[in-house]
Design an enzyme around this catalytic site. Structure first.
Site, PDB file in Angstrom:
ATOM      1  N   LYS A 164       6.826   0.276 -12.223  1.00 24.18           N
ATOM      2  CA  LYS A 164       5.450  -0.187 -12.348  1.00 24.18           C
ATOM      3  C   LYS A 164       4.598   0.980 -12.837  1.00 24.18           C
ATOM      4  CE  LYS A 164       1.902  -2.452  -9.427  1.00 24.18           C
ATOM      5  NZ  LYS A 164       1.639  -2.984  -8.070  1.00 24.18           N
TER       6      LYS A 164
ATOM      7  N   SER B 117       0.059  -7.775  -7.881  1.00 14.50           N
ATOM      8  CA  SER B 117      -0.200  -6.986  -9.064  1.00 14.50           C
ATOM      9  C   SER B 117       1.053  -6.464  -9.779  1.00 14.50           C
ATOM     10  CB  SER B 117      -1.083  -5.785  -8.708  1.00 14.50           C
ATOM     11  OG  SER B 117      -0.394  -4.908  -7.838  1.00 14.50           O
TER      12      SER B 117
ATOM     13  N   SER C  26       1.528  -7.417  -3.293  1.00 14.58           N
ATOM     14  CA  SER C  26       1.731  -7.181  -4.725  1.00 14.58           C
ATOM     15  C   SER C  26       3.179  -7.042  -5.178  1.00 14.58           C
ATOM     16  CB  SER C  26       0.958  -5.936  -5.165  1.00 14.58           C
ATOM     17  OG  SER C  26      -0.387  -6.255  -5.386  1.00 14.58           O
TER      18      SER C  26
END
Lengths: 471, 100
Positions: free
Chosen positions: A76, A151, A175
């Site tokens: 990420k 997210s 997330s």
């Protein structure tokens, strides 16, 4: 390409594939699919091939660096990888180059993993849909009109679309788990303190935790083993026994709790059907399933939406146009700050900064921040109480399946309610996993399993039974 | 409770955020709705409860020592700075021009 970490290891060990071939296969998949999905912000073709070649050389010399040696993984884009851009999905950091490696990145590199690229996220990990990235949304791999969740939506979509076998995400209020649920993959948020946060661009430091997104429970466990551990660079990493998987054939003697507060109204029909089926599967595998009382579910969301913005407003104060990109020249100092922050931050980030500034300001601190921290004590107590009665708690991961792009962006509160089942876990600091439990109208549904502090082994053993029984 | 335009302007000033009129109006509406939701915390009985905090780890705080930084890391840190002269960093003036 349908490659699990376990299968990749097997292929490499048997000499049926080289690391270079695995890396090339992932890169080819990214090239052919990511134009439509936009899971990746950056792809490191050359570096990945070079790292794969080095892994092949090691293997030829008979000195493998470990279970992840030569295996492709994505990060990420709020995790630092030295010398590479790290944007956190924000214009503020569009040109920022990571000066060092996050501890998790270093551990993956030391273990020989091949980092293929950085995945998209809501700006500074603030969001539940990956629509809030300054670089454009990520699309759901099965339906380009829907969100992948967020997210960590880029990581979940990349793994679900088989562009890489596994990825790391971060989870502050859901997330990792919610995008894993939306995309039909496994997402694990470890216990707070299990994995070092050093080199994770902080959102809310007391709630943030890094964890794996993978296609199988076994793979998630393998990644957790690789990234866990006490770290002098993160004072909140815990001095505990390391996680070691402890798989089970059946669930005899395992108590699974269903909080009455979570299984009430507000769950989509398809989500309810699939998750209830999964619960029946657990019972058939020998688990004792019972209803439990887990109070303060609504309060947990409220606590989260006080503590998180308070920490956001403090953590993001450093982005002032003086030390990082986007400086406006020729203005008085205060205006330099205000102009850089106005240009660098998107609306959700600004909203949370304002909210945190409010809750921490004179006259409101006691009523909001201090009261939220007291209710957090109550919530942790409620989880302690629950884990005296049961070993694992089960809820749907999210009340819905993947929603349409634009459906929830107008009203922030609607988007926040998306996190109702996941935030309590961060407020309490316990581990939880989302495991796929079938589809509803063509879209994946996830079952969330929550464990007691540092009991990831119990949690994953139960999750694996769900996975195995679904076949 | 209700939040006013003046409240938002003050918060934006404290948070060093330059907001347009539209953004101030949106913030007023959004914060009102979010504070309405989190307001339920005021009703929770918390008398005698301690605010939650993690116990300090047995290793305590990290020693406050200067650590080495290799050339690559140093160069990366410098290269991220919006404005520099060699190894020196340009920052905006903290004080306005002195009164003449």
């Amino acid at each position: 390409m349908d490659l699990t970490l376990t299968k990749a290891r097997h292929l490499l060990r048997q000499g049926e594939a080289s690391s270079r071939e695995l890396a090339d296969a992932c890169l080819a998949e990214i090239r052919s699919r990511d134009g439509a999905i936009h899971a990746f912000l950056d792809v490191y073709e050359e570096d990945a091939r070079a790292a794969a070649d080095r892994a092949d050389d090691r293997r030829a010399d008979g000195r493998s660096a470990g279970p992840l040696d030569g295996i492709p993984i994505a990060l990420k884009d709020n995790l630092l990888y030295q010398g590479k851009r790290c944007t956190a999905g924000s214009r503020m950091l569009a040109t920022y180059t990571a000066v060092t490696n996050a501890t998790v990145t270093q551990k993956l590199l030391d273990g020989g993993a091949v980092i293929v690229g950085k995945t998209n996220l809501d700006e500074f990990a603030m969001g539940s849909s990956t629509e809030r990235s300054a670089f454009g949304p990520t699309k759901h791999p099965r339906d380009p009109e829907r969100v992948p969740g967020g997210s960590s939506g880029g990581s979940a979509a990349a793994v679900a679309a088989r562009m890489c076998p596994a990825a790391l995400g971060s989870d502050t209020g859901g997330s990792i788990r919610q995008p894993a649920s939306f995309c039909g993959v496994v997402g694990l948020k470890p216990t707070y303190g299990r994995v070092s946060r050093s080199g994770l661009i902080a959102m809310a430091s007391s709630l943030d935790q890094i964890g794996p997104i993978a296609t199988t429970v076994d793979d998630a466990a393998m990644l957790l083993e690789a990234i866990q551990g006490r770290d002098p660079l993160d004072q909140t990493t815990a001095n505990v026994e390391p996680f070691v998987p402890d798989w089970r054939e059946d669930l005899a003697g395992v108590r699974v709790g269903l909080p009455t507060q979570a299984w009430g109204a507000g769950i989509d029909r398809g989500v309810r059907e699939r998750t209830e089926e999964a619960i029946r599967m657990l019972a058939r595998a020998g688990a004792e399933v019972k209803e439990i009382d887990l109070p303060y579910a609504d309060e947990a969301l409220a606590v989260y939406y006080v503590i998180m913005p308070c920490e956001v407003s403090a953590n993001l104060a450093r982005f002032d146009g003086v030390r990082y990109g986007l400086r406006k020249e020729g203005l008085p100092l205060i205006e330099t700050y205000a102009a850089a922050r106005a240009e660098g931050f998107g609306p959700e980030v600004r909203r949370r900064i304002l909210l945190g500034t409010y809750a921490l300001s004179r006259g409101y601190y006691d009523a909001y921040y201090l009261q939220a921290k007291k209710v957090q004590s109550l919530i942790r107590g409620a989880y302690e109480e629950a884990f005296r009665e049961v070993d694992v708690i089960a809820t749907p991961t999210a009340p819905t399946t993947a929603f349409r792009i634009g459906e929830k962006t107008a009203d922030p509160l609607t988007m926040y309610l998306e996190d109702i089942f996941t935030v309590g876990v961060n407020v309490a600091g316990v581990p939880a996993v989302s495991v796929p439990c079938g589809d509803a109208e063509g879209l994946p549904v996830g079952l969330q399993l929550i464990g007691s502090w540092f009991k990831e082994a119990d949690l994953l053993a139960v999750a694996q039974v769900v996975e195995r029984r679904r076949g | 409770m209700s939040i006013s335009r003046e409240d938002i302007e003050r918060l934006a000033d404290l948070a060093r955020l330059k907001l347009s009129d539209d953004e101030i109006r949106d913030a007023e509406r959004d914060l009102d709705s979010i504070l309405g939701y989190v307001g339920r915390l005021q009703k929770v009985q918390t008398a005698g409860l301690e605010p939650f905090g993690l116990a300090p780890t047995e290793t305590g705080w990290r020693a406050d020592e200067v650590s080495d930084c290799d050339d690559l890391t140093r160069e990366l840190i410098l290269s991220n700075f919006p404005s520099r002269k060699g190894a020196l960093l340009n920052v905006p003036a903290v004080f306005e021009a002195p009164k003449g």
